[in-house]
Design an enzyme around this catalytic site. Structure first.
Site, PDB file in Angstrom:
ATOM      1  N   HIS A   1       4.730   4.163  11.916  1.00  0.00           N
ATOM      2  CA  HIS A   1       3.706   5.096  12.420  1.00  0.00           C
ATOM      3  C   HIS A   1       4.249   6.092  13.438  1.00  0.00           C
ATOM      4  O   HIS A   1       3.482   6.864  14.006  1.00  0.00           O
ATOM      5  CB  HIS A   1       2.513   4.348  13.035  1.00  0.00           C
ATOM      6  CG  HIS A   1       1.738   3.541  12.059  1.00  0.00           C
ATOM      7  ND1 HIS A   1       0.439   3.110  12.290  1.00  0.00           N
ATOM      8  CD2 HIS A   1       2.054   3.064  10.826  1.00  0.00           C
ATOM      9  CE1 HIS A   1       0.004   2.408  11.254  1.00  0.00           C
ATOM     10  NE2 HIS A   1       0.977   2.368  10.352  1.00  0.00           N
TER      11      HIS A   1
ATOM     12  N   GLU B   1       4.550  -5.981   4.276  1.00  0.00           N
ATOM     13  CA  GLU B   1       4.368  -5.338   5.578  1.00  0.00           C
ATOM     14  C   GLU B   1       5.635  -5.498   6.425  1.00  0.00           C
ATOM     15  O   GLU B   1       6.344  -6.508   6.314  1.00  0.00           O
ATOM     16  CB  GLU B   1       3.178  -5.952   6.315  1.00  0.00           C
ATOM     17  CG  GLU B   1       1.821  -5.579   5.747  1.00  0.00           C
ATOM     18  CD  GLU B   1       1.432  -4.136   6.030  1.00  0.00           C
ATOM     19  OE1 GLU B   1       2.139  -3.461   6.797  1.00  0.00           O
ATOM     20  OE2 GLU B   1       0.415  -3.688   5.469  1.00  0.00           O
TER      21      GLU B   1
ATOM     22  N   ASP C   1       6.689   1.566   6.710  1.00  0.00           N
ATOM     23  CA  ASP C   1       5.338   1.043   6.443  1.00  0.00           C
ATOM     24  C   ASP C   1       4.659   1.868   5.356  1.00  0.00           C
ATOM     25  O   ASP C   1       3.957   2.813   5.627  1.00  0.00           O
ATOM     26  CB  ASP C   1       4.540   1.088   7.746  1.00  0.00           C
ATOM     27  CG  ASP C   1       3.211   0.370   7.675  1.00  0.00           C
ATOM     28  OD1 ASP C   1       2.963  -0.338   6.670  1.00  0.00           O
ATOM     29  OD2 ASP C   1       2.415   0.528   8.603  1.00  0.00           O
TER      30      ASP C   1
ATOM     31  N   GLU D   1      -4.960   1.239   2.915  1.00  0.00           N
ATOM     32  CA  GLU D   1      -4.864   0.100   3.826  1.00  0.00           C
ATOM     33  C   GLU D   1      -4.911   0.574   5.266  1.00  0.00           C
ATOM     34  O   GLU D   1      -5.383  -0.139   6.147  1.00  0.00           O
ATOM     35  CB  GLU D   1      -3.564  -0.659   3.569  1.00  0.00           C
ATOM     36  CG  GLU D   1      -3.444  -2.001   4.283  1.00  0.00           C
ATOM     37  CD  GLU D   1      -2.780  -1.900   5.657  1.00  0.00           C
ATOM     38  OE1 GLU D   1      -2.774  -2.906   6.393  1.00  0.00           O
ATOM     39  OE2 GLU D   1      -2.270  -0.809   5.994  1.00  0.00           O
ATOM     40  N   GLU D   2      -4.455   1.801   5.489  1.00  0.00           N
ATOM     41  CA  GLU D   2      -4.332   2.334   6.839  1.00  0.00           C
ATOM     42  C   GLU D   2      -5.628   2.957   7.359  1.00  0.00           C
ATOM     43  O   GLU D   2      -5.813   3.078   8.569  1.00  0.00           O
ATOM     44  CB  GLU D   2      -3.228   3.405   6.881  1.00  0.00           C
ATOM     45  CG  GLU D   2      -1.850   2.933   6.463  1.00  0.00           C
ATOM     46  CD  GLU D   2      -1.164   2.126   7.544  1.00  0.00           C
ATOM     47  OE1 GLU D   2      -1.825   1.771   8.542  1.00  0.00           O
ATOM     48  OE2 GLU D   2       0.036   1.851   7.389  1.00  0.00           O
TER      49      GLU D   2
ATOM     50  N   HIS E   1       0.843  -1.205   0.000  1.00  0.00           N
ATOM     51  CA  HIS E   1       0.000   0.000   0.000  1.00  0.00           C
ATOM     52  C   HIS E   1       0.871   1.245   0.000  1.00  0.00           C
ATOM     53  O   HIS E   1       1.916   1.286   0.656  1.00  0.00           O
ATOM     54  CB  HIS E   1      -0.958   0.004   1.199  1.00  0.00           C
ATOM     55  CG  HIS E   1      -0.284  -0.021   2.539  1.00  0.00           C
ATOM     56  ND1 HIS E   1       0.085   1.125   3.207  1.00  0.00           N
ATOM     57  CD2 HIS E   1       0.087  -1.047   3.352  1.00  0.00           C
ATOM     58  CE1 HIS E   1       0.647   0.803   4.366  1.00  0.00           C
ATOM     59  NE2 HIS E   1       0.663  -0.512   4.476  1.00  0.00           N
TER      60      HIS E   1
ATOM     61  N   ASP F   1      -0.529   4.293   0.772  1.00  0.00           N
ATOM     62  CA  ASP F   1      -1.038   5.259   1.747  1.00  0.00           C
ATOM     63  C   ASP F   1      -0.275   5.137   3.058  1.00  0.00           C
ATOM     64  O   ASP F   1       0.216   4.066   3.421  1.00  0.00           O
ATOM     65  CB  ASP F   1      -2.539   5.078   1.977  1.00  0.00           C
ATOM     66  CG  ASP F   1      -2.893   3.750   2.633  1.00  0.00           C
ATOM     67  OD1 ASP F   1      -2.396   2.706   2.160  1.00  0.00           O
ATOM     68  OD2 ASP F   1      -3.653   3.756   3.618  1.00  0.00           O
TER      69      ASP F   1
END
Length: 383
Positions: A352, A167, A105, A137-138, A72, A74
């Site tokens: 994150h 991931e 990520d 995805e987030e 992903h 995003d």
């Protein structure tokens, strides 16, 4: 021409693709992959409130298996920009460490797999390689990401035979952990009702907080299971409790609690609903219980492809990877309904976080691992 995964990661990080906004990230990847002979489909899905941009790209022949890389573009929000050492969308490298939102990520993993593919002689590939890249995805609109792409693939007769998701699965060092399954996640909303009144006259009121405290105490002291060979014990966490009451002298008439259970394959969401429902009913008849499922647990038995990935990790890093089902949910919960899936990527320690970062050496190593895995998957020369 062989792609440098670090340079490509810097470029991809420069797109501020905070979920569900794309800001050009998908088109950038489509342009890169098109230059390497991939047929690219930019796929927009959504509703009146949001549009999620995705990508499916493939190259090869339909005669053999389709190895798909899923990821992903995003990323989560940056948080307080003043706390970052460097602009989170600059792709800045300092002391051989790449900083940026998505560095871990999981933009760097996407770039590492693209770099790996650029090293492959497709004339020798007895099948095809594809990319399934989600733009959400987030966030809260994930249904317009991977699930919608998978539906499109089915409707357009594209078949995926095996999938690796990039991931960030590694913990202490690159290559120590691969994901061969995931726990399920179910969210419960518990509402207890009472009678509002003055705190000085409790006999004229009924405080719902008392019942909620009893319910939550029972839930927190419930052993759902002790785990099994493949999964850790299921665990429950209280995530919020609220009455919406700002007055100091009023007994509220309603209290709402939210809990989340991460559960193994001993349970289903419905069996857990029955457990929570029975606990609530033991305490009070004045309650409502709602639940929503983010994903059911699943487990892939070790197979020749997971063995290939472990072998590739060992060859590049010298480390033995551990197969795990720990952690949160991912898009594997959707892809596992289509084909076997495994997850492997960078260390997740700074995912994150403020100053998300990864050593550039590990991006190169990840590209080497992916390259070795592709070669073993298609039985290509590994020299």
């Amino acid at each position: 021409m062989v792609i440098d995964p670090v340079t490509l990661s810097q470029e991809l990080i420069s797109f501020p693709s905070i979920t569900p906004t794309d800001n050009g990230a998908i088109s950038f990847l489509s342009d890169i992959l098109s230059q390497y002979g991939f047929t690219c489909h930019i796929l927009d899905f959504g509703d009146d409130t949001v549009t999620v941009r995705n990508l499916y790209a493939y190259r090869g022949t339909e005669e053999g298996p389709n190895l798909c890389f899923a990821g992903h573009t995003d990323v989560v929000k940056t948080g307080d920009l003043t706390k970052w050492k460097f602009d989170p969308f600059s792709g800045h490298i300092e002391d051989d460490i790449l900083y940026g939102r998505g560095a871990v990520d999981m933009k760097s993993a996407i770039c590492a797999f693209i770099a790996a593919v650029s090293r492959i002689n497709f004339n020798e590939v007895p099948g095809s390689i594809s990319f399934l890249i989600s733009g959400d995805e987030e966030g809260d609109h994930f249904q317009y990401g991977t699930p919608s792409v998978l539906k499109w693939l089915n409707e357009n007769n594209h078949k995926i035979d095996y999938c690796i998701i990039g991931e960030p699965t590694s913990k202490s060092f690159l290559g120590d952990t691969i994901k061969v399954g995931r726990r399920g996640s179910v969210h419960f909303k518990i509402i207890c009702n009472g009678i509002q009144g003055h705190v000085a006259y409790p006999h004229f009121a009924e405080n719902p907080i008392d019942n909620m405290v009893s319910i939550l105490y029972k839930i927190c002291n419930t052993t759902f299971d002790t785990g099994n060979e493949y999964f850790q014990p299921s665990n429950c966490e209280i995530v919020s409790v609220d009455t919406g009451n700002t007055s100091r002298n009023v007994i509220p008439d309603t209290i709402v609690a939210h809990i989340n259970i991460r559960y193994n394959n001993i349970h289903t969401a419905e069996s857990l609903f029955d457990i929570i429902n029975n606990i609530c009913a033991q305490v009070t008849p004045k309650y409502q219980l709602l639940h929503s499922v983010s994903g059911e647990p699943f487990f892939n038995q070790p197979n020749q492809y997971s063995d290939m990935l472990s072998s590739a990790i060992k060859k590049v890093t010298g480390q033995d990877a551990i197969a795990s089902t720990s952690g949160g949910v991912s898009d594997s919960r959707f892809i596992k309904n289509v084909c076997p899936v495994i997850e492997f990527g960078l260390k997740n320690e700074t995912a994150h976080k403020i100053d998300e970062h990864v050593p550039v050496k590990e991006i190169y190593q990840l590209a080497d691992i992916y390259t070795e895995f592709i070669k073993q998957f298609f039985n290509l020369s590994t020299t």
